[in-house]
Design an enzyme around this catalytic site. Structure first.
Site, PDB file in Angstrom:
ATOM      1  N   TYR A   1      46.330 -12.730 -22.739  1.00  0.00           N
ATOM      2  CA  TYR A   1      46.952 -14.128 -23.174  1.00  0.00           C
ATOM      3  C   TYR A   1      47.786 -14.192 -24.334  1.00  0.00           C
ATOM      4  O   TYR A   1      47.378 -13.530 -25.435  1.00  0.00           O
ATOM      5  CB  TYR A   1      46.013 -15.108 -23.183  1.00  0.00           C
ATOM      6  CG  TYR A   1      44.926 -15.414 -21.988  1.00  0.00           C
ATOM      7  CD1 TYR A   1      45.756 -16.011 -21.011  1.00  0.00           C
ATOM      8  CD2 TYR A   1      43.748 -14.975 -21.779  1.00  0.00           C
ATOM      9  CE1 TYR A   1      45.118 -16.455 -19.693  1.00  0.00           C
ATOM     10  CE2 TYR A   1      43.059 -15.249 -20.340  1.00  0.00           C
ATOM     11  CZ  TYR A   1      43.814 -15.724 -19.745  1.00  0.00           C
ATOM     12  OH  TYR A   1      43.095 -16.208 -18.511  1.00  0.00           O
TER      13      TYR A   1
ATOM     14  N   ARG B   1      15.496 -26.067 -47.004  1.00  0.00           N
ATOM     15  CA  ARG B   1      15.672 -26.727 -45.611  1.00  0.00           C
ATOM     16  C   ARG B   1      14.328 -27.218 -45.426  1.00  0.00           C
ATOM     17  O   ARG B   1      14.336 -28.035 -44.467  1.00  0.00           O
ATOM     18  CB  ARG B   1      15.803 -25.219 -44.706  1.00  0.00           C
ATOM     19  CG  ARG B   1      16.646 -24.513 -44.977  1.00  0.00           C
ATOM     20  CD  ARG B   1      17.024 -23.439 -43.876  1.00  0.00           C
ATOM     21  NE  ARG B   1      15.931 -22.465 -43.716  1.00  0.00           N
ATOM     22  CZ  ARG B   1      16.196 -21.459 -43.347  1.00  0.00           C
ATOM     23  NH1 ARG B   1      17.078 -20.850 -42.639  1.00  0.00           N
ATOM     24  NH2 ARG B   1      15.103 -20.591 -43.356  1.00  0.00           N
TER      25      ARG B   1
ATOM     26  N   MET C   1      38.001 -14.010 -21.483  1.00  0.00           N
ATOM     27  CA  MET C   1      36.516 -14.270 -21.344  1.00  0.00           C
ATOM     28  C   MET C   1      35.784 -13.179 -20.556  1.00  0.00           C
ATOM     29  O   MET C   1      34.583 -12.748 -21.011  1.00  0.00           O
ATOM     30  CB  MET C   1      36.368 -15.624 -20.291  1.00  0.00           C
ATOM     31  CG  MET C   1      35.177 -15.927 -20.147  1.00  0.00           C
ATOM     32  SD  MET C   1      34.982 -17.335 -18.807  1.00  0.00           S
ATOM     33  CE  MET C   1      35.633 -18.421 -19.337  1.00  0.00           C
TER      34      MET C   1
ATOM     35  N   LYS D   1      12.147 -14.123 -33.474  1.00  0.00           N
ATOM     36  CA  LYS D   1      12.697 -15.443 -33.162  1.00  0.00           C
ATOM     37  C   LYS D   1      14.348 -15.114 -32.381  1.00  0.00           C
ATOM     38  O   LYS D   1      14.814 -14.097 -32.510  1.00  0.00           O
ATOM     39  CB  LYS D   1      13.119 -16.383 -34.216  1.00  0.00           C
ATOM     40  CG  LYS D   1      14.074 -15.608 -35.382  1.00  0.00           C
ATOM     41  CD  LYS D   1      13.817 -16.296 -36.738  1.00  0.00           C
ATOM     42  CE  LYS D   1      14.630 -15.628 -37.525  1.00  0.00           C
ATOM     43  NZ  LYS D   1      14.444 -16.110 -39.133  1.00  0.00           N
TER      44      LYS D   1
HETATM   45  C1  LIG Z   1      14.237 -15.304 -39.860  1.00  0.00           C
HETATM   46  C2  LIG Z   1      13.339 -15.385 -41.147  1.00  0.00           C
HETATM   47  C3  LIG Z   1      13.097 -13.952 -41.635  1.00  0.00           C
HETATM   48  C4  LIG Z   1      13.686 -12.692 -41.355  1.00  0.00           C
HETATM   49  O1  LIG Z   1      14.913 -12.433 -42.019  1.00  0.00           O
HETATM   50  P1  LIG Z   1      15.902 -11.163 -41.873  1.00  0.00           P
HETATM   51  O2  LIG Z   1      16.924 -11.475 -43.095  1.00  0.00           O
HETATM   52  O3  LIG Z   1      16.212 -11.304 -40.561  1.00  0.00           O
HETATM   53  O4  LIG Z   1      14.965 -10.168 -42.507  1.00  0.00           O
HETATM   54  C5  LIG Z   1      12.050 -14.242 -42.372  1.00  0.00           C
HETATM   55  N1  LIG Z   1      11.498 -15.272 -42.770  1.00  0.00           N
HETATM   56  C6  LIG Z   1      11.633 -16.349 -42.515  1.00  0.00           C
HETATM   57  C7  LIG Z   1      11.058 -17.579 -42.820  1.00  0.00           C
HETATM   58  C8  LIG Z   1      12.799 -16.281 -41.513  1.00  0.00           C
HETATM   59  O5  LIG Z   1      12.932 -17.419 -40.814  1.00  0.00           O
END
Ligand SMILES: *Cc1c(COP(=O)(O)O)cnc(C)c1O
Length: 383
Positions: free
Chosen positions: A270, A138, A318, A40
């Protein structure tokens, strides 16, 4: 350094290192558990196409994403293996998830009904995993009402509606105190024990990087590592170390645009927050917070030039950062400065940068912006 001389700043993604981190996860969790690399957030900022380029030869069990468009992108990149969206599907995204043949996560019955309807309309099978909330809060079904939701889910299943997996997520697998994780594991096992469906018929998965590396006994059927694959330490404060440190995967580098000798009392950046105490030698690199090099590194962070650490002086702007090269009289414009990664015997880890900034490695990596081109580095292009 022979990298494309026309580039003034870039991100290197070391595919061999990424694969070595994958192999470490494999070694720690054992051969029985599937590995679901989490890709992701554009592969944690590395560029998802580079991440899958590294990982496809490893033959992972599936990939994990957090949104339907991320899953669709994997299909567009030619990925045929299973893709799990491990966050709830945004209402309205079901049709696109079904077209991409994603396996979605279900946290409530209305979402399941939307998923089934979208798949039926397309003549597709509705595959899904069930998320259980064991404390993360969540999303996920309530562990205390397992009997009710599990029966309701099962009553909707059939040849074209397939409950394929069940999972939960640890909130503190990185915490030196492992008691919260143990509690979550016990809660999850209570849920499994109450299911009206055989555990053998479900893919059970629980652990992120920290959980998988610290608790191989919680590997279940599959593990979901993310940050560790990308060279981030999943439990930075942990002493003593319980697992091998990851190999650095990401390097952020920039070329010196200009190098100048400056007299005492010269100021930089700056706010003129840095003043030269004596004559100094300053170098300017063309990278800044618009690239994701955080402003909090002003007068705090370091860089590596020709294998030696030098300080960042003045405020990060920047597009530009100034480093003090007084200790390196031979350095000249065009030389490469490393802000994250290895150069010679020195290494600036993602976690060192995160600590200066007061955040976590995840935020540093995913904060690297598209202005920095991602370059693949590999000795062995096929793994
Ligand atoms: C992002 C995520 C992981 C991976 O977590 P890391 O700490 O990056 O290894 C595992 N399970 C779910 C549901 C996640 O959203």
């Amino acid at each position: 350094m022979s990298i494309e001389p026309e580039l003034h700043a870039w991100v290197e993604v070391d595919l061999d290192a990424l694969r070595e981190n994958y192999r470490t996860v494999r070694r720690v969790v054992g051969s029985h558990a599937g590995i679901i690399p989490m890709v992701k957030g554009n592969g944690y900022g590395l560029g998802v196409e580079h991440v899958i380029h590294a990982l496809e030869p490893m033959d992972p069990f599936a990939y994990g994403v957090a949104t339907v468009p991320e899953g669709v992108e994997l299909r567009e990149l030619g990925i045929e293996r299973p893709v799990f969206n491990l966050s709830p599907t945004s209402p309205g995204d079901e049709e696109s998830a079904a077209r991409a043949e994603l396996v979605v996560s279900i946290s409530d019955l209305e979402a399941l009904d939307r998923w089934i309807a979208a798949c039926r309309a397309l003549g597709r099978r509705a595959d899904f995993h069930v998320e259980v909330d064991t404390g993360m809060g969540r999303c996920g079904f309530d562990r205390r009402e397992t009997k009710q939701w599990a029966e309701a889910i099962l009553s909707r299943c059939g040849p074209d509606v397939r409950w394929q997996g069940i999972f939960t997520h640890f909130y503190g697998a990185d915490d030196p105190d492992w008691s919260g994780t143990r509690t979550q594991w016990e809660r999850f096992n209570d849920v499994l024990a109450q299911l009206p469906i055989s555990r053998e018929d479900l893919l059970v998965h629980v652990t992120n990087s920290a959980g998988a590396l610290r608790g191989p006994e919680y590997a279940a059927d599959a593990v979901r590592p993310g940050i560790y694959l990308y060279g981030g330490d999943p439990a930075p404060g942990l002493e003593p170390r319980e697992f091998p440190s990851p190999r650095q995967v990401v390097a952020v580098r920039a070329r010196l645009l200009t190098v100048r000798e400056v007299p005492a009392e010269s100021t930089v950046g700056y706010g003129a927050t840095y003043v030269a105490e004596g004559p100094q030698r300053w170098g300017t690199i063309g990278v800044g917070y618009a690239d994701g090099i955080r402003r909090a590194l002003s007068n705090r962070g370091q860089a590596i030039v020709r294998g030696r650490r030098v300080p960042i002086i003045g405020r990060v702007s920047m597009n530009v950062i100034v480093v003090d090269l007084t200790s390196l009289p031979d350095v000249r414009a065009g030389d490469v400065v490393t802000l994250i990664g290895n150069d010679g015997d020195e290494t600036i880890t993602v976690d060192e940068v995160a600590e200066h900034v007061g955040t976590i490695g995840y935020e540093i990596l995913t904060g690297l912006t598209p202005r920095l081109p991602r370059l693949e580095i590999a000795d062995d292009p096929n793994g």
